[in-house]
Design a protein around this motif. Structure first.
Motif, PDB file in Angstrom:
ATOM      1  N   LYS A  39       0.837  -1.208   0.000  1.00  0.00           N
ATOM      2  CA  LYS A  39       0.000   0.000   0.000  1.00  0.00           C
ATOM      3  C   LYS A  39       0.870   1.256   0.000  1.00  0.00           C
ATOM      4  O   LYS A  39       0.634   2.188  -0.765  1.00  0.00           O
ATOM      5  N   LYS A  40       1.863   1.260   0.889  1.00  0.00           N
ATOM      6  CA  LYS A  40       2.725   2.435   1.028  1.00  0.00           C
ATOM      7  C   LYS A  40       3.459   2.753  -0.277  1.00  0.00           C
ATOM      8  O   LYS A  40       3.589   3.908  -0.664  1.00  0.00           O
ATOM      9  N   ASN A  41       3.934   1.733  -0.951  1.00  0.00           N
ATOM     10  CA  ASN A  41       4.742   1.923  -2.159  1.00  0.00           C
ATOM     11  C   ASN A  41       3.952   1.774  -3.457  1.00  0.00           C
ATOM     12  O   ASN A  41       4.530   1.881  -4.532  1.00  0.00           O
ATOM     13  N   ARG A  42       2.623   1.474  -3.345  1.00  0.00           N
ATOM     14  CA  ARG A  42       1.783   1.235  -4.536  1.00  0.00           C
ATOM     15  C   ARG A  42       2.449   0.172  -5.408  1.00  0.00           C
ATOM     16  O   ARG A  42       2.683   0.350  -6.599  1.00  0.00           O
ATOM     17  N   THR A  43       2.734  -0.951  -4.793  1.00  0.00           N
ATOM     18  CA  THR A  43       3.530  -2.028  -5.356  1.00  0.00           C
ATOM     19  C   THR A  43       2.666  -3.170  -5.897  1.00  0.00           C
ATOM     20  O   THR A  43       1.633  -3.475  -5.320  1.00  0.00           O
ATOM     21  N   ALA A  44       3.122  -3.822  -6.944  1.00  0.00           N
ATOM     22  CA  ALA A  44       2.489  -5.062  -7.402  1.00  0.00           C
ATOM     23  C   ALA A  44       2.815  -6.148  -6.383  1.00  0.00           C
ATOM     24  O   ALA A  44       3.946  -6.248  -5.897  1.00  0.00           O
ATOM     25  N   LEU A  45       1.808  -6.939  -6.037  1.00  0.00           N
ATOM     26  CA  LEU A  45       1.967  -7.964  -5.013  1.00  0.00           C
ATOM     27  C   LEU A  45       1.647  -9.333  -5.609  1.00  0.00           C
ATOM     28  O   LEU A  45       0.569  -9.544  -6.165  1.00  0.00           O
ATOM     29  N   PHE A  46       2.593 -10.254  -5.506  1.00  0.00           N
ATOM     30  CA  PHE A  46       2.431 -11.619  -5.990  1.00  0.00           C
ATOM     31  C   PHE A  46       2.405 -12.529  -4.771  1.00  0.00           C
ATOM     32  O   PHE A  46       3.394 -12.636  -4.056  1.00  0.00           O
ATOM     33  N   VAL A  47       1.255 -13.150  -4.522  1.00  0.00           N
ATOM     34  CA  VAL A  47       1.085 -14.001  -3.347  1.00  0.00           C
ATOM     35  C   VAL A  47       1.214 -15.441  -3.813  1.00  0.00           C
ATOM     36  O   VAL A  47       0.451 -15.901  -4.665  1.00  0.00           O
ATOM     37  N   ILE A  48       2.193 -16.158  -3.254  1.00  0.00           N
ATOM     38  CA  ILE A  48       2.497 -17.504  -3.750  1.00  0.00           C
ATOM     39  C   ILE A  48       2.380 -18.548  -2.654  1.00  0.00           C
ATOM     40  O   ILE A  48       2.732 -18.300  -1.505  1.00  0.00           O
ATOM     41  N   HIS A  49       1.843 -19.695  -3.049  1.00  0.00           N
ATOM     42  CA  HIS A  49       1.767 -20.855  -2.159  1.00  0.00           C
ATOM     43  C   HIS A  49       2.335 -22.059  -2.904  1.00  0.00           C
ATOM     44  O   HIS A  49       1.953 -22.328  -4.048  1.00  0.00           O
TER      45      HIS A  49
END
Length: 170
Positions: A39-49
């Motif tokens: 949120k702070k960096n307006r970053t792309a987030l890849f959530v991996i399992h």
């Protein structure tokens, strides 16, 4: 922005974060940190399992359709859990993607970091010590040793587990 200690220059914020989860209690603090940083960096987030497929002897002991059915159920269950996390991130206005892969967790995490050109990997750690760490190994330590980018590990506070245990027994 963060300040560089030597020259007072602003450091580039993270642009792509890989957040690894095993859906355990230890992943929750890491998830919260990943959300806050994204949120702070307006970053792309890849959530991996990553899930471990059966070994060769286990797979050979069952009919191929049984293995395939098991694989589909595990993948579907993990996908549903990831969808909840991705949905939470998207509601916060983030670009988030969920990824489920079969394989050794450390190898899957490292490959994702390379594939998505991550600046940062965030993952929880169970904080095992002594003999249990020797026998189970540490995914976090393997990722730290070979990562193509920075790694942030968030340890599950021992108090939270202790307090949860007390609350359930009361």
């Amino acid at each position: 922005m963060l300040e560089d200690i030597q020259g007072g220059k602003s450091m580039k914020p993270y642009e792509r974060i890989v957040m690894a989860t095993d859906f355990s209690e230890a992943s929750l603090p890491a998830w919260k940190r990943a959300l806050a940083m994204a949120k702070k960096n307006r970053t792309a987030l890849f959530v991996i399992h990553a899930y471990e497929p059966p070994n060769v002897l286990q797979a050979a002991a069952v009919a191929p359709f049984v293995y395939e059915e098991w694989n589909q159920k595990v993948r579907a269950s993990a996908s549903r859990k990831l969808d909840l996390l991705v949905g939470e991130a998207q509601k916060a206005g983030l670009h988030a993607t969920g990824i489920v892969e079969a394989g050794n967790a450390d190898e899957v995490i490292l490959k994702a970091a390379e594939d998505f050109q991550a600046d940062l990997i965030i993952m929880g750690t169970h904080g095992r010590k002594g003999i249990s760490r020797i026998f189970s190994g540490s995914v976090a330590s393997k990722v730290i040793a070979a990562a193509p980018c920075a790694v942030l590990t968030i340890r599950l506070a021992e108090e939270s587990t202790f307090e949860k245990t007390l609350a359930t027994s009361a």
